[in-house]
Design an enzyme around this catalytic site. Structure first.
Site, short mmCIF file in Angstrom:
data_model
loop_
_atom_site.label_atom_id
_atom_site.label_comp_id
_atom_site.label_asym_id
_atom_site.label_seq_id
_atom_site.Cartn_x
_atom_site.Cartn_y
_atom_site.Cartn_z
N GLU A 119 1.74 -0.39 -5.04
CA GLU A 119 0.90 0.75 -5.39
C GLU A 119 1.86 1.94 -5.46
O GLU A 119 2.25 2.49 -4.44
CB GLU A 119 -0.17 0.97 -4.32
N ASP B 255 0.84 -1.20 0.00
CA ASP B 255 0.00 0.00 0.00
C ASP B 255 0.87 1.25 0.00
O ASP B 255 1.85 1.34 0.76
CB ASP B 255 -0.90 -0.02 1.24
#
Length: 716
Positions: free
Chosen positions: A399, A362
């Protein structure tokens, strides 16, 4: 509280605790490795890092909710400290021992110090967490002792679990289809068919493996399962998604139906083992960019109280404040040697001891920031992750952006990492809704985004293609809403992205209009065709295959209720969409054209797989801004595979010229999203032949043809 007063209170507290609770034990100095609590035949070694503290106490508890420890064991800095590692060996205790720490030192936020011995601290390396039912985020955020309301670690012996020969699957990306799901939300609905005690748990997920296997996916990507703070949300809502990590080693206890001390660990292992037996990989969404401790007003749970400035990036001008590149209050100092080592140790643990197959990082661009938050090339933590031998077979997906403005898709860290391709999402959405200027962009996305990933050593499947994910509209809502409707989140609809590239097909939200219902269904199928038949690794969102809706909420992070759960009645309500998706996945798996490691050639000479681009006329793609059509032929000479795909996002029907075929071959229709069920998709062995040189494409539709030997020459 003034610093001196705080220190005096802390000192008195320590003296009182030692006087009342300290017990003579035949303890020894212990060792500085490994970190955490390590079980041996005659006791447990505890080790924890703190550079700037003045003293540490190990607290041993008999029960998770104890108001005070049964034993308090102070560390002697002369005998129980090596460098900045505090360690001690306690004989006579074993697996199941509950423990925590009190850490003493300066409380001077303006200097970056936030030591607070009134708070019971969690070991960053704890493998299991208890007292979640009594935990209070508020109690950890205000002055005062929080012992009975603090999270505590449990000593766990990693030995003893029977893996039955299991190991990570290491499936190639070329054979991977990812299904992003929420462990709790997948089975929490009473209509899931899962027994009440297993709903929303790892065990409940095991029961749904046959559904996922039948769907055709090869990997599940689980939203965060590291122990997280459910109370980190606007009351009375909870942090449902889990992007608020407390511990990077412990599986989230609330996802376990087994509430024994080691119950979550073994139940998680059971789940992984069951997925592997079904040929499905397990990928974890991991949050190494911030923690649940939040900003300067947040709770003291672990890292803040252990050594604040070692773990977090602090504002240079005023270290009392946290640099917030995560958008969640704080930022982990990932390229610091201590916090960086914790990240590596965590990743190794989940691969070696929990057998997971990979990770999705993330806000991974935060990992490319230095100790002061500045972007750097060749960030040490990223190079260590990608070159670590324990992680050599793991899928590493990033990401490649953060909330501080970094956007590094295609440029984060070489060719080892696969990446969430946010540009694929945006360009495909804009094409299907009918925006201008999308044809050339769409062609790149279909090809695996070579404009974004030009590195010659990078496989085409490093592009993780997705149209929807947990963050944003579901696929159903993407064609039903022009605007987000997040009022249920309690933030006056200010949260969630404003840039959704969605189109409601004429009416906002639910409608009884049959024409709009049919158009929405057609648009959903168009999106599925592009997602699953593009080069790259496809990722689908939980429930999109059965039109799951969040009624326009594009940020359901706090919706631990039917709005955020999988509604299993949708399986019966939308069987035709489920059939369409399953058939398309099966078709994708049958062809070598969609399992290539390299980008398709543009040159038709030779025997390598290639692509030829067209428009409504053969060999003449229309790249003008006003164009809303494109077609392309895919050919694998060695395997004899030949496809022709036509996409029309224009609102009028158009005749597409078909490529000529060799004598004896005919085009057969596999997909036409404008046709009614069951003619919208067919199996290869029953695909209908096409007569003529043209195909009449309906407005806003997608067609897939496959060349096969027929009983007659292609019709004129």
């Amino acid at each position: 509280m003034p610093r001196k007063q705080h220190l005096n209170t802390a000192t008195n507290n320590r003296e009182n605790l030692q006087g009342v609770k300290s017990v003579h034990l035949d303890i020894s100095s212990g060792q500085s490795y490994p970190l955490g609590a390590t079980v041996y035949a005659n006791g447990v070694n505890f080790c924890i890092f703190s550079k700037n503290c003045t003293a540490i106490e190990l607290l041993l508890f008999d029960t998770p909710d104890a108001h005070e420890p049964t034993r308090v064991i102070p560390f002697d800095p002369k005998h129980n400290k090596t460098f900045y590692y505090w360690h001690i060996f306690v004989p006579g205790i074993q697996t199941g021992q509950i423990y925590g720490y009190r850490v003493y030192g300066l409380y001077e936020p303006e200097l970056g110090y936030r030591f607070d011995p009134q708070k019971v601290l969690l070991d960053p390396y704890a493998k299991a967490i208890v007292n979640t039912e009594n935990y209070s985020r508020a109690a950890a955020s205000i002055p005062g002792d929080n012992c009975s309301q603090a999270l505590k670690g449990v000593v766990i012996d990693k030995r003893g679990y029977d893996w039955e020969g299991d190991k990570p699957l290491e499936l190639p990306y070329a054979q991977t289809i990812i299904y992003e799901l929420h462990v709790g939300g997948f089975t929490r609905n009473p209509n899931s068919g899962v027994a009440a005690e297993k709903r929303g748990t790892y065990a409940g997920l095991i029961e749904k493996i046959p559904y996922l296997k039948d769907l055709g996916i090869t990997a599940v990507e689980l939203l965060p399962i590291h122990q997280f703070d459910e109370q980190d949300a606007v009351p009375p809502r909870s942090n449902y998604w889990g992007y608020s990590t407390i511990s990077f080693f412990a599986p989230h206890r609330e996802y376990s139906s087994n509430q024994d001390a080691s119950g979550p660990i073994n139940e998680f292992r059971d789940m992984v083992k069951a997925f592997h037996k079904a040929g499905i990989e397990v990928i974890l969404d991991v949050v190494y960019n911030h923690t649940a401790e939040g900003n300067e007003e947040g709770p003291t749970l672990s890292f803040r109280g252990l050594d604040n400035s070692m773990y977090y990036i602090l504002e240079k001008d005023n270290p009392a404040y946290y640099s917030n590149y995560s958008g969640c209050g704080n930022t982990i100092k990932a390229n610091h040697e201590i916090s960086g080592q914790l990240i590596i140790d965590s990743l190794r643990y989940w691969v070696s001891e929990m057998h997971v197959d990979g990770f999705r990082f993330d806000l991974a661009s935060i990992l490319s920031r230095d100790k002061e938050g500045n972007p750097i090339e060749d960030a040490p933590i990223l190079w260590i992750i990608k070159s670590d031998p324990v992680l050599a077979g793991a899928k590493l997906i990033v990401e490649a952006w953060d909330a501080g403005g970094l956007y590094q898709v295609g440029s984060l860290a070489g060719d080892r990492f696969a990446e969430w391709n946010g540009q694929f999402r945006d360009d495909v959405r804009r094409f299907v809704k009918g925006d201008e200027g999308q044809i050339e962009k769409l062609a790149y996305r279909i090809m695996g985004s070579p404009d974004i990933y030009p590195h010659p050593d990078r496989e085409v499947h490093c592009s993780i293609n997705f149209v929807t994910c947990h963050d944003g509209f579901t696929l159903h809502d993407l064609v039903c809403y022009n605007e987000k409707h997040n009022d249920a989140n309690g933030e006056e609809n200010r949260d969630g992205s404003e840039y959704n590239f969605s189109w409601n097909c004429g009416i906002e939200g639910p409608t009884d209009d049959l024409y709009i219902q049919a158009l929405r269904l057609q648009q959903i199928k168009n999106l599925w065709v592009i997602l699953l038949l593009s080069q790259g690794t496809p990722m689908m969102l939980m429930g999109d295959e059965v039109c799951r809706t969040q009624f326009g909420n594009n940020n359901a992070y706090c919706q631990d209720n039917p709005l955020g759960w999988f509604d299993w009645s949708d399986v019966g309500k939308h069987p035709d969409v489920l059939r369409f998706v399953k058939s398309l996945i099966r078709f994708k798996k049958e062809l070598h054209l969609f399992q290539l490691d390299d980008i398709l050639e543009m040159n038709i000479e030779g025997d390598l797989p290639y692509v030829i681009w067209h428009g409504v006329k053969i060999g003449k793609p229309d790249l003008h801004d006003s164009s809303r059509t494109i077609s392309f032929s895919l050919y694998h000479p060695q395997k004899g595979e030949h496809l022709h795909i036509m996409l029309n996002s224009y609102w009028e029907p158009l005749n597409f010229q078909l490529p000529p075929l060799s004598k004896g071959e005919r085009w057969h229709r596999l997909v036409d999203t404008a046709l009614a069920v069951p003619n919208d998709i067919s199996r290869l062995n029953v695909a209908r032949p096409i007569i003529g040189k043209y195909y009449h494409l309906s407005p806003r539709s997608a067609v897939v043809l496959v060349a096969m030997v027929g009983n007659m020459e292609q019709g004129m």
